[in-house]
Structure formats: structure tokens, C-alpha cells
Design an enzyme around this catalytic site. Structure first.
Site, PDB file in Angstrom:
ATOM      1  N   GLU A 221      15.081  12.103  29.000  1.00 22.15           N
ATOM      2  CA  GLU A 221      16.258  11.347  29.453  1.00 22.15           C
ATOM      3  C   GLU A 221      17.520  12.198  29.342  1.00 22.15           C
ATOM      4  OE1 GLU A 221      16.005   8.701  31.008  1.00 22.15           O
ATOM      5  OE2 GLU A 221      14.295   7.551  30.298  1.00 22.15           O
ATOM      6  N   ARG A 225      19.554  13.265  32.781  1.00 20.38           N
ATOM      7  CA  ARG A 225      20.851  12.601  32.989  1.00 20.38           C
ATOM      8  C   ARG A 225      22.011  13.510  32.565  1.00 20.38           C
ATOM      9  NH1 ARG A 225      19.713   6.166  32.140  1.00 20.38           N
ATOM     10  NH2 ARG A 225      17.458   6.327  31.984  1.00 20.38           N
ATOM     11  N   ASP A 365       5.187   8.971  37.283  1.00 17.81           N
ATOM     12  CA  ASP A 365       5.929   9.203  38.532  1.00 17.81           C
ATOM     13  C   ASP A 365       6.425  10.621  38.805  1.00 17.81           C
ATOM     14  OD1 ASP A 365       7.720   8.875  36.415  1.00 17.81           O
ATOM     15  OD2 ASP A 365       8.858   7.238  37.318  1.00 17.81           O
ATOM     16  N   GLU A 534      15.052   3.860  43.237  1.00 18.30           N
ATOM     17  CA  GLU A 534      13.963   4.544  43.962  1.00 18.30           C
ATOM     18  C   GLU A 534      13.875   4.176  45.442  1.00 18.30           C
ATOM     19  OE1 GLU A 534      13.609   3.156  40.929  1.00 18.30           O
ATOM     20  OE2 GLU A 534      13.488   5.019  39.781  1.00 18.30           O
ATOM     21  N   THR A 621      15.462  14.334  39.351  1.00 20.27           N
ATOM     22  CA  THR A 621      14.938  12.962  39.413  1.00 20.27           C
ATOM     23  C   THR A 621      16.022  11.928  39.091  1.00 20.27           C
ATOM     24  OG1 THR A 621      13.046  11.583  38.819  1.00 20.27           O
ATOM     25  CG2 THR A 621      14.115  12.796  37.023  1.00 20.27           C
TER      26      THR A 621
HETATM   27  C1  DMJ Z   1      15.876   7.374  36.396  1.00 20.84           C
HETATM   28  O1  DMJ Z   1      16.267   7.730  35.138  1.00 20.84           O
HETATM   29  C2  DMJ Z   1      15.079   8.458  37.057  1.00 20.84           C
HETATM   30  O2  DMJ Z   1      15.072   8.255  38.423  1.00 20.84           O
HETATM   31  C3  DMJ Z   1      13.678   8.527  36.531  1.00 20.84           C
HETATM   32  O3  DMJ Z   1      12.914   9.473  37.208  1.00 20.84           O
HETATM   33  C4  DMJ Z   1      13.003   7.203  36.655  1.00 20.84           C
HETATM   34  N1  DMJ Z   1      13.768   6.136  36.098  1.00 20.84           N
HETATM   35  C5  DMJ Z   1      15.173   6.059  36.331  1.00 20.84           C
HETATM   36  C6  DMJ Z   1      15.602   5.195  37.488  1.00 20.84           C
HETATM   37  O4  DMJ Z   1      14.846   4.111  37.750  1.00 20.84           O
END
Ligand code: DMJ
Length: 631
Positions: A221, A225, A365, A534, A621
Site C-alpha cells: 500500500e 500510493r 489482481d 477499476e 496500479t
Molecule cells: C487501489 O489501491 C489499487 O488500485 C489496487 O491495485 C487495488 N485496490 C485499490 C483500488 O480499488
């Protein structure tokens, strides 16, 4: 339950195959049969009758000979058209029918701009002003971002997240002011100088201290982020000769210095592990790391660090970040898989996968997402051979199609299920909203960020690419329908699908006028919506690649629902407890990715396609764009 998942070439419709050349013979006969015959047959003279008889005789003669398929100019499309047409000419009965069928329409010759209006456009906007009106819609997204930021700034500045209903801040991610960093590059892209100024001066004054003092954070995370946000801000503010989108804020090196300090601490997750698989948690203040209580790391988490670490190495000149990150992928390559699919847990102690649960939702994912994105990031560099990543990605996508893709009943939505007890067990028709990243990834993997039109013209698409692109389009539709089947027009966290083997009654989304209300099941525990990105992420990628305006329209519908049901008057937007009820109860949390991802993707979807081109930038992501460097 049958595991035969027939997502194959037979489901693929290629655009070019729809438009076939008409022979002169067809044109003459069809013209006669459709216009003259209909209008004049009643009064036709003997001469005309004989003329028609002659043409009919000629037709019979020609039908007894095999007609070779017409060629279609594009190389790939040619192969497809040839096969399809060859089948058609073998059956004389069918050919008679074809003679009397209406002439197929030739492809319209339109300028690219005009094309946008003629292709599946749902027709909400007036044609002449359409770009102006999309700009107005884009402005609405910018206003939403300003509203979200103002709530955060008023009630939660410096906290990780805003609780918009309580008007409080909360540290759910270790206390690094995650919303500030996640939101910064979105503000830069939107040209919101005041927000850039507020966010960047907070970062400049506070973030380094927080990093030095704070305790436990999650490696993944924090990387996607905070580190991702800093790196993107570095580039967008002119670092490494990047763009200068930000007129206000500190020098780019400030972002780089903080990024390095943070990453040096995060590296302990790799260096304290007995294998190349990092631990899941880091204690920032003393640069120590440990595994989660169950001793395991998530597969997606250990494989979703490399874009960020590679870019940091490139701009800092220090290879250590990239080296540690890439060791993970090189190791994952050696592990046994099921048709490229992997279990969602891995042990940093043994380096082996743990359990058998296979899914593309939570914990699985972004493993698949980063295989192709890291390959796109590195393929043109001279740092090594990364073809293995592309191979792993392609094998995995074949596995997805063979093992996980099914169609719902009664209306045949294509969805991606899960194998909770492994490849030999049953397929659960459960799809997390998180899986909706996949259509965007598939489309990106197919054209490598180019438009489909350009990739087709340059003969760059294989059959597999086209197959993947078709699956991307089908899944995007399903993800959109997960929104439109509910009473609020917002998707639940998890949906199940009715299939021939799976049925549950009384659990629909509440929108009885949806064509798919009987296909999608929403269980009580899964009815929340966390403002996740998403689906709009995939809409953005699909729009950029296919240029089909329906994806923009779908994005607009979703945005309107966010506005209607999640906006909090005093500032901010709130996640919801139940998307099937109107009005939906609020959950009192604005996740950082609403500003970092959801609103950014909507803004880019409605804007000029030359901004952040997908063949020049790779989005991490968490939607932080990183430039693709060529050497
Ligand atoms: C985000 O932190 C990122 O996209 C991660 O890959 C998946 N979950 C959240 C958003 O839903």
C-alpha cells in the site's frame, strides 16, 4: 460443474470482417432485385422478364462454381475474412439466400472525428459540439475533485483519509498523509494549482518527519500510493526532464529525496526476508520488517512494487531498488503454476506459493497487471531480457480464458470466476469489482497502448491480441452492467452470476428495468461500494484504444451516480453500505484512491486523448503515471 470455458476464436467478431467487397454480379442482381423488382414487377414487360430470366440463369451457372474469398486489405483481417467466406461459399442453398439478402454496407469513409459519432454512439450529446460538451463534463469531474479535496483539507488534512460524514480524519494506512500524496498528481494533471500548492507544501514540510517517526505500514500500500505518488509528482513537475504540469510547488528533487528515504526503509522488507519474497510489513522508524501474523504475503502485493522501484532506480541512478524488486518476478517465474495462474498467497519463508485459491480479485489482481506493465516499462531498455514477463502474461491470459471465463444466464454476460479450492475444484461464479482492472490490462497488453486502428494498420496484432481485446470489450460491458443493475447505478464490491449450475433467488441489484437484473446476484454482505476505480480505469483504457464513445457515455453515467449518491455537502464523497437501496446508507470513508484513481481516470476519459498517451506512460496500479523510458 463443467470447467470447459469456451472463450475462443468463435466468439470473436473482427471489425473488418463485417465489411466485405461486393462483386459486380451481386451489385447488378441486388440492385435489380431490390429496387426494380419490388417497384416494377407488376408492370414489367416481356423484355424485362426475359432479361431477368437471363440474369437468373447466369446466377445458377456461377453458383455451381466455387467462389474464392475476397481479399481484405489488412494482413490479419485478410486471414480471418478468407476463412469465414470460404465456409460461406460451400453451401448453394445459403448462396441463393445471400442473393436475395440486402447488400452488405460498405465501411463508411469518415474522418477520425466523424467516426466517433457514427460508431455505437448512444446519442446523448449533440454532434457539432460534442468535444465542447465532453470538456464541460470533464470540468464536472474537476469540480468533484475540488469538492473532495476541500472536505479533506477542512476536516482531515494530514490524515490518511477523510471520514466525510463525521468530518474527521483517520489514519488507516500508517499515518503518512496518504490522501495528500495520492491526490497530488491528479491535481497536477487537472491543472489545479491551488491544490498542488497545498498538497506539495504539506509534503515538503511534513512527510519526511512522518516517515522517520511512523511505525508499521504495509509494503504494498505504501509503495503504490505514497512512493508511486511521489515519483509521479517528480516527473510531472519537471524531474528527469519530465513534464512541467505543476506551476506551483517545490523543486522536483524534493519529491525524489523523500521517495528515496521512504524506499530505503521499505527495502528492509526484502533484505530481512530469508528468500527473495519480501515480508508484508515494515516498521518505518527503525527500518525493520516482518511477515503478517499468518506468516504469508499476498501474491499480488509482492509482485506489485516493480514499476515504482524500477523507476526510482532509473531516476536516482541507484540500481538497488530495481534489483530487489525484479528478483521477486524472476523468482515467481520459476514457481509451478496452473496454466499461468497462481495462488493468492506466497510464503516469504519458503518462497513457495501457499494454498490453492486462485482468483483475479483481491490478493491476486495486480500480479497479472504488473506482468505486462513491467514488461512495457522495460522492454525498450538495455538492462536485460524481460521477454519472460510477456510470456508469463500471455500464458496467464490463456489460463484465464480456459479456466475462469464463463457466461451468465440468461443474458450471457462474460465474467471471470474464481477457483477457491484450486484448479481441480469447482468454479465459483464470483467476481470482485477489483477484477474490473482486467479489461483495461487486456486491452493495453493487446495493442501496447496504441489505438486499435493504428495497431491494425501497422499489422501489429496477433490473433491472440485480438482475442484478448474482444474479451476486454466483453468484460468492460459486464463491469458496467454491475453498476447499471443496481438501484443507485453504483456497483457492489462483489457480484455473483447466475449460470446453468448456480442460482440464487431474491438477490438482484434492484434496477428492475435492467436487461441483466436476472444475471447478476448481489449478496447482502457484498453490497457496499468503496468508490473504487477499476471499472472507470478500464473505461478509460478501452476508450483510448478502441475510440468507441460508448465507454465515455458509460463513464458519465457512473460519474452521475457518484455525484448523486456519494457526495457529502460539507465536503468530500463517502463510500456506501448498500448500493441496492435508495437512498443508500453512507459508510463514512473517502478512500485515497477516489482522488488518486477514480476521478483521475474519469477526467482523462472525458478529455483529450493526447494527454498521458498509453504508449508513453505506464500507470501504476494506483493510477500514478510513470514515463516509459527508452534506454
Ligand atoms: C487501489 O489501491 C489499487 O488500485 C489496487 O491495485 C487495488 N485496490 C485499490 C483500488 O480499488
Amino acid at each position: 460443474m463443467s470447467k470447459s470455458l469456451p472463450y475462443s476464436m468463435k466468439d470473436v467478431h473482427y471489425d473488418n470482417a463485417k465489411f466485405r467487397h461486393r462483386s459486380l454480379f451481386k451489385v447488378i442482381t441486388q440492385t435489380l432485385l431490390t429496387s426494380n423488382m419490388r417497384r416494377e414487377c407488376v408492370t414489367c414487360s416481356t423484355g424485362k422478364f426475359l432479361g431477368l430470366l437471363m440474369i437468373f440463369g447466369l446466377a445458377c451457372l456461377m453458383l455451381t462454381h466455387t467462389n474464392k474469398a475476397h481479399s481484405v486489405s489488412d494482413g490479419l483481417a485478410k486471414g480471418i475474412a478468407t476463412n469465414e467466406e470460404h465456409k460461406e461459399v460451400t453451401d448453394i442453398g445459403i448462396r441463393f439466400k445471400k442473393l436475395f439478402r440486402r447488400a452488405p454496407r460498405l465501411p463508411p469513409r469518415l474522418s477520425p472525428d466523424e467516426k466517433i459519432f457514427h460508431h455505437n454512439f448512444t446519442g446523448k450529446l449533440n454532434e457539432p459540439n460534442v468535444e465542447e460538451q465532453w470538456k464541460a463534463r470533464q470540468q464536472n469531474v474537476k469540480d468533484a475533485f475540488t469538492h473532495a479535496w476541500s472536505g479533506y483539507k477542512k476536516f482531515a488534512m494530514g490524515y490518511d483519509e477523510l471520514m466525510p460524514v463525521s468530518r474527521l480524519g483517520v489514519d488507516g494506512l500508517g499515518g503518512l498523509g496518504a490522501t495528500v500524496v495520492d491526490a497530488l498528481d491528479t491535481a497536477m494533471i487537472m491543472g489545479l494549482d491551488d491544490v498542488v500548492s497545498e498538497a506539495s507544501s504539506w509534503i515538503e514540510s511534513h512527510l519526511l518527519d512522518r516517515i522517520r517517526q511512523k511505525g508499521q505500514v504495509n509494503l504494498f500500500e505504501t509503495t503504490i500510493r505514497v512512493l508511486g505518488g511521489l515519483l509521479s509528482a517528480y516527473h510531472l513537475s519537471g524531474g528527469d526532464q519530465g513534464m512541467t504540469l505543476a506551476q506551483k510547488g517545490p523543486k522536483p528533487t524534493i519529491y525524489l529525496d523523500i521517495a528515496k528515504n521512504l524506499a530505503d526503509r521499505l527495502l528492509s522488507a526484502f533484505t530481512s526476508s530469508p528468500t527473495t519474497i519480501p515480508f508484508s510489513d515494515v516498521v518505518l522508524r527503525d527500518s525493520s520488517a516482518h511477515s503478517a501474523p499468518d506468516g504469508l504475503s499476498s501474491t499480488s502485493e509482492v509482485s506489485t512494487l516493480q514499476l515504482e522501484f524500477n523507476y526510482l532506480s532509473a531516476i536516482s541512478g541507484d540500481p538497488k531498488y530495481s534489483t530487489e524488486g525484479m528478483k521477486v518476478l524472476a523468482h515467481l517465474k520459476t514457481l509451478p503454476k496452473t496454466e499461468g495462474l497462481v495462488p493468492i498467497y506466497i510464503s516469504p519463508h519458503s518462497g513457495e506459493f501457499s494454498g490453492e485459491n486462485i482468483r483475479l480479485g483481491s490478493r491476486g489482481d495486480s500480479y497479472y497487471e504488473y506482468l505486462i506493465k513491467v514488461w512495457l516499462q522495460l522492454r525498450d531498455t538495455q538492462d536485460g531480457n524481460f521477454t519472460y514477463l510477456h510470456d508469463m502474461y500471455e500464458e496467464a491470459m490463456r489460463g484465464v480464458k480456459h479456466m475462469l471465463v464463463q457466461k451468465s444466464t440468461p443474458s450471457e454476460l462474460v465474467f471471470v470466476g474464481e477457483l477457491p479450492v484450486g484448479p481441480k475444484g469447482y468454479l465459483s461464479p464470483k467476481m470482485d469489482h477489483l477484477v474490473c482492472f482486467l479489461p483495461g490490462t487486456l486491452a493495453l497488453g493487446a495493442t501496447k497502448g496504441l489505438t486499435k486502428e493504428k495497431a491494425m494498420k501497422d499489422n501489429l496484432l496477433t490473433f491472440e491480441d485480438l482475442d484478448n481485446l474482444k474479451l476486454a470489450e466483453d468484460l468492460t460491458k459486464t463491469c458496467f452492467e454491475m453498476y447499471s443493475v443496481t438501484s443507485t447505478g453504483l456497483a457492489p464490491e462483489i457480484a455473483y452470476f447466475h449460470t446453468k449450475d448456480y442460482f440464487e433467488s431474491g438477490l438482484d441489484g434492484g434496477n428492475k428495468s435492467s436487461e441483466y437484473v436476472n444475471d447478476i446476484i448481489i449478496k447482502h454482505a457484498d453490497r457496499h461500494n468503496l468508490l473504487r476505480p477499476e471499472t472507470v480505469e478500464s473505461l478509460f483504457v478501452l476508450y483510448r484504444i478502441t475510440q468507441d464513445p460508448k465507454y465515455r457515455e458509460w463513464g458519465w453515467q457512473i460519474f452521475e451516480s457518484f455525484e448523486k449518491y456519494t457526495k457529502v455537502e460539507s465536503g468530500g464523497y463517502s463510500s456506501l453500505d448498500d448500493v441496492t437501496t435508495v437512498p443508500p446508507p453512507k459508510r463514512d470513508k473517502m478512500e485515497t484512491f477516489f482522488l488518486g484513481e477514480t476521478l483521475k481516470y474519469l477526467y482523462l476519459l472525458f478529455g483529450d486523448s493526447s494527454v498521458m498517451p498509453l504508449d508513453k506512460f505506464v500507470f501504476n496500479t494506483e493510477a500514478h503515471p510513470l514515463p516509459i523510458k527508452s534506454s
